[in-house]
Scaffold this motif. Structure first.
Motif, PDB file in Angstrom:
ATOM      1  N   GLN A 152     -12.361  11.828   4.537  1.00 54.03           N
ATOM      2  CA  GLN A 152     -12.203  10.379   4.661  1.00 54.03           C
ATOM      3  C   GLN A 152     -10.959  10.025   5.461  1.00 54.03           C
ATOM      4  O   GLN A 152     -10.978   9.148   6.334  1.00 54.03           O
ATOM      5  N   LEU A 153      -9.853  10.715   5.175  1.00 49.01           N
ATOM      6  CA  LEU A 153      -8.613  10.444   5.904  1.00 49.01           C
ATOM      7  C   LEU A 153      -8.756  10.805   7.379  1.00 49.01           C
ATOM      8  O   LEU A 153      -8.208  10.128   8.249  1.00 49.01           O
ATOM      9  N   SER A 154      -9.502  11.870   7.669  1.00 51.29           N
ATOM     10  CA  SER A 154      -9.739  12.249   9.067  1.00 51.29           C
ATOM     11  C   SER A 154     -10.538  11.169   9.795  1.00 51.29           C
ATOM     12  O   SER A 154     -10.240  10.842  10.947  1.00 51.29           O
ATOM     13  N   VAL A 155     -11.535  10.619   9.118  1.00 53.57           N
ATOM     14  CA  VAL A 155     -12.338   9.549   9.729  1.00 53.57           C
ATOM     15  C   VAL A 155     -11.462   8.328   9.998  1.00 53.57           C
ATOM     16  O   VAL A 155     -11.524   7.721  11.080  1.00 53.57           O
ATOM     17  N   GLY A 166       1.860   2.163  10.864  1.00 59.26           N
ATOM     18  CA  GLY A 166       3.183   1.555  10.940  1.00 59.26           C
ATOM     19  C   GLY A 166       3.578   1.236  12.372  1.00 59.26           C
ATOM     20  O   GLY A 166       4.158   0.183  12.654  1.00 59.26           O
ATOM     21  N   ALA A 167       3.262   2.156  13.304  1.00 55.84           N
ATOM     22  CA  ALA A 167       3.594   1.932  14.711  1.00 55.84           C
ATOM     23  C   ALA A 167       2.819   0.742  15.274  1.00 55.84           C
ATOM     24  O   ALA A 167       3.350  -0.053  16.062  1.00 55.84           O
ATOM     25  N   LEU A 168       1.558   0.595  14.871  1.00 57.89           N
ATOM     26  CA  LEU A 168       0.750  -0.530  15.349  1.00 57.89           C
ATOM     27  C   LEU A 168       1.252  -1.865  14.794  1.00 57.89           C
ATOM     28  O   LEU A 168       1.192  -2.886  15.471  1.00 57.89           O
ATOM     29  N   LEU A 169       1.734  -1.836  13.567  1.00 58.46           N
ATOM     30  CA  LEU A 169       2.174  -3.084  12.913  1.00 58.46           C
ATOM     31  C   LEU A 169       3.634  -3.419  13.162  1.00 58.46           C
ATOM     32  O   LEU A 169       4.069  -4.525  12.843  1.00 58.46           O
ATOM     33  N   ASP A 170       4.390  -2.481  13.719  1.00 55.61           N
ATOM     34  CA  ASP A 170       5.815  -2.711  13.951  1.00 55.61           C
ATOM     35  C   ASP A 170       6.004  -3.930  14.847  1.00 55.61           C
ATOM     36  O   ASP A 170       5.402  -4.001  15.920  1.00 55.61           O
ATOM     37  N   SER A 229       0.163  11.090   5.850  1.00 57.96           N
ATOM     38  CA  SER A 229       1.440  10.760   6.500  1.00 57.96           C
ATOM     39  C   SER A 229       1.232  10.404   7.967  1.00 57.96           C
ATOM     40  O   SER A 229       1.808   9.441   8.480  1.00 57.96           O
ATOM     41  N   GLU A 230       0.386  11.174   8.665  1.00 53.15           N
ATOM     42  CA  GLU A 230       0.090  10.881  10.077  1.00 53.15           C
ATOM     43  C   GLU A 230      -0.578   9.519  10.219  1.00 53.15           C
ATOM     44  O   GLU A 230      -0.257   8.743  11.126  1.00 53.15           O
ATOM     45  N   LEU A 231      -1.506   9.240   9.312  1.00 54.64           N
ATOM     46  CA  LEU A 231      -2.234   7.967   9.363  1.00 54.64           C
ATOM     47  C   LEU A 231      -1.290   6.795   9.122  1.00 54.64           C
ATOM     48  O   LEU A 231      -1.320   5.795   9.858  1.00 54.64           O
ATOM     49  N   LEU A 232      -0.439   6.917   8.117  1.00 51.86           N
ATOM     50  CA  LEU A 232       0.501   5.836   7.812  1.00 51.86           C
ATOM     51  C   LEU A 232       1.496   5.621   8.950  1.00 51.86           C
ATOM     52  O   LEU A 232       1.886   4.490   9.242  1.00 51.86           O
ATOM     53  N   LEU A 242       0.836  -1.201   0.000  1.00 49.98           N
ATOM     54  CA  LEU A 242       0.000   0.000   0.000  1.00 49.98           C
ATOM     55  C   LEU A 242       0.871   1.252   0.000  1.00 49.98           C
ATOM     56  O   LEU A 242       0.595   2.213  -0.730  1.00 49.98           O
ATOM     57  N   ARG A 243       1.929   1.249   0.788  1.00 46.96           N
ATOM     58  CA  ARG A 243       2.833   2.414   0.834  1.00 46.96           C
ATOM     59  C   ARG A 243       3.488   2.646  -0.525  1.00 46.96           C
ATOM     60  O   ARG A 243       3.642   3.800  -0.958  1.00 46.96           O
ATOM     61  N   GLU A 244       3.863   1.558  -1.206  1.00 46.20           N
ATOM     62  CA  GLU A 244       4.445   1.700  -2.548  1.00 46.20           C
ATOM     63  C   GLU A 244       3.437   2.345  -3.498  1.00 46.20           C
ATOM     64  O   GLU A 244       3.783   3.223  -4.288  1.00 46.20           O
TER      65      GLU A 244
END
Length: 198
Positions: free
Chosen positions: A162-165, A102-106, A95-98, A77-79
């Motif tokens: 949408q990104l805010s939600v 990323g922190a949750l999946l690390d 960027s904030e969402l990703l 997805l990032r690619e």
């Protein structure tokens, strides 16, 4: 396959045991000329009173493995998102969402906490695999149509909303995981205090 399953079932085994008992009674002379009816009746009675076979419940999926696959999907997805041109406001929120995803999946203890909550894994999986790609794709398509029919509501505005939600949803998920860890700590404190009193 079904015939084999029935032959190995509790109902067939109980019915067969009763049928053998009926055959024994017939050989002892108790059933007389009605021995086939007695054997069949006892088989049927045994099959009826035997408890049904309960199918084995499937094991729940291993959420740690699911998170491993989800990490790979997140990398893809990032690619994809790196190739997409987004407006600055939406790009900042993305960027904030990703960063939060990323922190949750690390890999580490946070992912271990996440793997303990199937609902949270489902929410994160749906957001990464479906919601976020759909938001960006819909924005790209709507932007093209908006050029043909100016004056309609801005696709950029929809994307930002949408990104805010999605960001709010990710924050709620993070707060729920944090609260679960806090409750676990409080429970352990209570346990130690109770043990100290006894």
């Amino acid at each position: 396959m079904r015939v084999r399953a029935y032959l190995e079932s509790k109902k067939n085994l109980a019915g067969s045991a009763c049928g053998v008992a009926g055959l024994g009674l017939s050989l002892a002379g108790v059933a007389g000329s009605y021995w086939p009816v007695v054997v069949a009746g006892l088989y049927g009675a045994g099959a009826l009173i035997a408890p049904p076979d309960v199918p084995v419940k499937p094991d729940p999926p291993d959420l740690s493995e699911e998170l491993g696959v989800l990490r790979e999907d997140f990398a893809r997805l990032r690619e994809y998102l790196d190739e997409v041109e987004l407006p600055p406001a939406a790009g900042g929120k993305l960027s904030e969402l990703l960063e939060l995803y990323g922190a949750l999946l690390d890999p580490g203890w946070v992912a271990d906490v996440l793997a303990g909550d199937a609902e949270s894994v489902h929410v994160l999986s749906r957001a990464i695999r479906q919601d976020l790609p759909d938001c960006v794709d819909a924005y790209n398509r709507a932007r093209w149509w908006n050029r043909l029919t100016p004056g309609t509501e801005s696709p950029e505005r929809h994307l930002e909303r949408q990104l805010s939600v999605l960001y709010d949803e990710a924050e709620r998920l993070t707060a729920a995981l944090r609260d679960a860890d806090t409750r676990r700590q409080q429970t352990h404190t209570t346990y130690l205090e109770d043990r100290g009193r006894s």
